[in-house]
Write a protein that holds these residues in place. Structure first.
Motif, mmCIF file in Angstrom:
data_model
loop_
_atom_site.group_PDB
_atom_site.id
_atom_site.type_symbol
_atom_site.label_atom_id
_atom_site.label_comp_id
_atom_site.label_asym_id
_atom_site.label_seq_id
_atom_site.Cartn_x
_atom_site.Cartn_y
_atom_site.Cartn_z
ATOM 1 N N THR A 135 -1.099 16.545 18.500
ATOM 2 C CA THR A 135 0.313 16.183 18.692
ATOM 3 C C THR A 135 0.622 15.921 20.157
ATOM 4 N N PRO A 152 10.815 31.370 20.647
ATOM 5 C CA PRO A 152 9.547 31.775 20.039
ATOM 6 C C PRO A 152 8.496 30.676 20.204
ATOM 7 N N ILE A 182 4.533 28.992 19.327
ATOM 8 C CA ILE A 182 3.568 28.849 18.236
ATOM 9 C C ILE A 182 2.226 29.450 18.661
ATOM 10 N N HIS A 194 -1.649 29.295 18.222
ATOM 11 C CA HIS A 194 -2.676 28.365 17.756
ATOM 12 C C HIS A 194 -3.951 29.147 17.453
ATOM 13 N N THR A 203 8.651 37.359 12.629
ATOM 14 C CA THR A 203 7.841 36.282 12.056
ATOM 15 C C THR A 203 7.065 35.594 13.174
ATOM 16 N N ARG A 257 -0.475 27.764 13.763
ATOM 17 C CA ARG A 257 -0.900 26.382 13.548
ATOM 18 C C ARG A 257 -2.369 26.238 13.903
ATOM 19 N N PRO A 271 3.514 26.279 24.112
ATOM 20 C CA PRO A 271 4.506 25.221 23.965
ATOM 21 C C PRO A 271 3.899 23.943 24.536
ATOM 22 N N GLU A 316 5.561 16.432 18.193
ATOM 23 C CA GLU A 316 5.251 17.832 17.910
ATOM 24 C C GLU A 316 5.061 18.095 16.403
ATOM 25 N N SER A 317 4.422 19.212 16.097
ATOM 26 C CA SER A 317 4.126 19.551 14.704
ATOM 27 C C SER A 317 5.400 19.780 13.890
ATOM 28 N N ILE A 338 7.464 22.017 11.405
ATOM 29 C CA ILE A 338 7.470 23.471 11.216
ATOM 30 C C ILE A 338 8.082 23.820 9.864
ATOM 31 N N ARG A 349 11.622 22.322 11.490
ATOM 32 C CA ARG A 349 11.623 21.248 12.501
ATOM 33 C C ARG A 349 10.842 20.076 11.942
HETATM 34 O O1 TXA Z 1 2.888 20.241 18.150
HETATM 35 C C1 TXA Z 1 3.346 21.317 18.528
HETATM 36 O O2 TXA Z 1 3.891 22.099 17.738
HETATM 37 C C2 TXA Z 1 3.186 21.674 20.014
HETATM 38 C C3 TXA Z 1 1.692 21.798 20.279
HETATM 39 C C4 TXA Z 1 1.395 22.293 21.669
HETATM 40 O O3 TXA Z 1 1.091 22.639 19.316
HETATM 41 N N1 TXA Z 1 3.891 22.872 20.341
HETATM 42 C C5 TXA Z 1 5.246 22.951 20.392
HETATM 43 O O4 TXA Z 1 5.757 24.152 20.842
HETATM 44 O O5 TXA Z 1 5.972 22.048 20.096
HETATM 45 P P1 TXA Z 1 7.276 24.368 21.288
HETATM 46 O O6 TXA Z 1 7.274 25.660 22.055
HETATM 47 O O7 TXA Z 1 7.814 23.171 21.983
HETATM 48 O O8 TXA Z 1 8.062 24.576 19.965
HETATM 49 C C6 TXA Z 1 7.979 25.763 19.258
HETATM 50 C C7 TXA Z 1 9.145 25.858 18.308
HETATM 51 C C8 TXA Z 1 10.258 26.752 18.822
HETATM 52 O O9 TXA Z 1 11.184 26.074 19.610
HETATM 53 C C9 TXA Z 1 10.885 27.223 17.534
HETATM 54 O O10 TXA Z 1 11.857 26.308 17.141
HETATM 55 C C10 TXA Z 1 9.743 27.195 16.545
HETATM 56 O O11 TXA Z 1 8.697 26.526 17.148
HETATM 57 N N2 TXA Z 1 9.259 28.537 16.204
HETATM 58 C C11 TXA Z 1 8.207 29.210 16.731
HETATM 59 N N3 TXA Z 1 8.082 30.424 16.186
HETATM 60 C C12 TXA Z 1 9.074 30.529 15.274
HETATM 61 C C13 TXA Z 1 9.497 31.544 14.388
HETATM 62 N N4 TXA Z 1 8.874 32.724 14.326
HETATM 63 N N5 TXA Z 1 10.565 31.295 13.613
HETATM 64 C C14 TXA Z 1 11.205 30.113 13.670
HETATM 65 N N6 TXA Z 1 10.859 29.109 14.501
HETATM 66 C C15 TXA Z 1 9.821 29.318 15.291
#
Ligand code: TXA
Ligand code: MG
Length: 316
Positions: A35, A63, A65, A67, A118, A122, A143, A181-182, A184, A196
């Motif tokens: 991604t 929060p 992710i 990996h 939670t 990924r 992130p 991004e992935s 969710i 997401r």
């Molecule tokens: O593609 C992707 O997902 C990229 C690559 C690096 O893997 N990572 C990414 O991470 O986009 P970031 O930090 O931009 O987004 C992570 C989002 C958080 O903003 C939140 O909305 C959601 O993931 N998230 C993470 N943990 C969560 C949880 N326990 N419950 C709900 N949402 C969560």
């Protein structure tokens, strides 16, 4: 201000071993996924995770992710269920993140989940990212590897332009294919939910599940974006910028001095960030008012104070 010189590592056996070694040492390594490039830290090391926020200059804790290299590895950290198995079989490795309840003994720093119960997990498909996760054989919180408020990076050069000198290394393996991004999916509630939209179309997930994904209710504080953090507020009143506890209350300290728990005796903001959610949970479990010492509002202190203000805000 550059903290160190950032190593550019080739996606060779040597480069991958070096990247895994740096992660083990608690350093930050940017690595390619299909991604975007991630900014990775060992998810079990709180101070390493705090350094992600420092490097990005992010003023609040979201929060992150985790990996991992396989569905099997994910199950070390989260409670698995049938839907997770179905989606993992269909789409992992790939641009899909699953949010599941943490399992006992998970060892993940509370800074990764921002205090939630939670965890987003990924399994990325990118070969170099995969190889790094296998070499570490541990969870990597990541992130996107861009400074806060800037565009997500899809090449090592983008990462270098934004974070050079602020992170230990970049594992360079060309451009990311998906560039988005992935997706969710939340699997911790009563029905699978799209949290997401992202690189995997929701319709594809729905085709595998044979049902529609629930959509987020903006009034539900557990799922609403931007409100993810406000749902966990200690049950007891929280008072900020305090110099002493209330009568019969608890004191969360910062710096030397008497207190019930200390965010950082040496006034180290990365240590304070790493301790923040765990200490709040522990004090909250004692059911008494919590007074919190002042934390300087620079660097990581900005994100710490943002979280503390939410904890102290009036409840509905
Ligand atoms: O593609 C992707 O997902 C990229 C690559 C690096 O893997 N990572 C990414 O991470 O986009 P970031 O930090 O931009 O987004 C992570 C989002 C958080 O903003 C939140 O909305 C959601 O993931 N998230 C993470 N943990 C969560 C949880 N326990 N419950 C709900 N949402 C969560
Ligand atoms: Mg991002």
């Amino acid at each position: 201000m550059p903290l160190h010189s950032t190593e550019i590592l080739a996606a060779t056996a040597t480069g991958i071993a070096r990247a895994a070694q740096l992660l083990r040492e608690g350093k930050l390594v940017s690595f390619p996924t299909e991604t975007v490039y991630g900014l990775g830290a060992d998810a079990r090391q709180g101070e390493a995770v705090a350094a992600i926020y420092e490097a990005k200059g992010r003023p609040s804790f979201n929060p992150l992710i985790a990996h991992v290299h396989s569905a099997e590895a994910a199950q070390r950290y989260v409670q698995w269920n049938e839907t997770a198995e179905q989606l993992a079989q269909a789409f992992w490795p790939g641009p899909l993140t699953l949010v599941l309840p943490l399992r006992a003994g998970h060892g993940i720093s509370p800074l990764v989940t921002a205090g939630l119960e939670t965890l987003g997990v990924r399994v990325p498909a990118h070969p170099a990212g995969q190889a790094l996760l296998q070499a570490l054989d541990g969870p990597v919180a990541a992130p996107s590897a861009n400074p806060s408020g800037k565009i997500s990076p899809t090449t090592a050069a983008h990462v270098q332009a934004g974070l050079d000198g602020r992170i230990a290394a970049i594992l360079d393996d060309g451009a990311c294919e998906v560039g988005l991004e992935s997706t969710i999916a939340g699997l911790a509630g009563p029905a699978p939910m799209l949290l997401r939209p992202g690189g995997l179309a929701a319709e594809e997930i729905e085709a595998v599940l044979g049902r529609k994904l629930a959509v987020r209710d903006v009034h539900d504080p557990l799922t609403a974006p931007g409100q993810l953090l406000s749902h966990y507020a200690p049950g007891a009143p929280v008072r900020l910028n305090a110099s002493a506890p209330d009568e019969g209350g608890l004191f969360l300290g910062f710096g030397p001095g008497v207190c019930d728990l200390n965010l950082s005796e040496s006034r180290d903001l990365a240590e304070a960030a790493a301790n923040l959610f765990g200490h709040l949970h522990r004090l909250d479990s004692l059911g008494k008012p919590i007074a919190v010492a002042p934390v300087p509002d620079h660097g990581l202190g900005e994100a710490i104070n943002d979280r503390l203000r939410r904890a102290a805000a009036p409840r509905d």
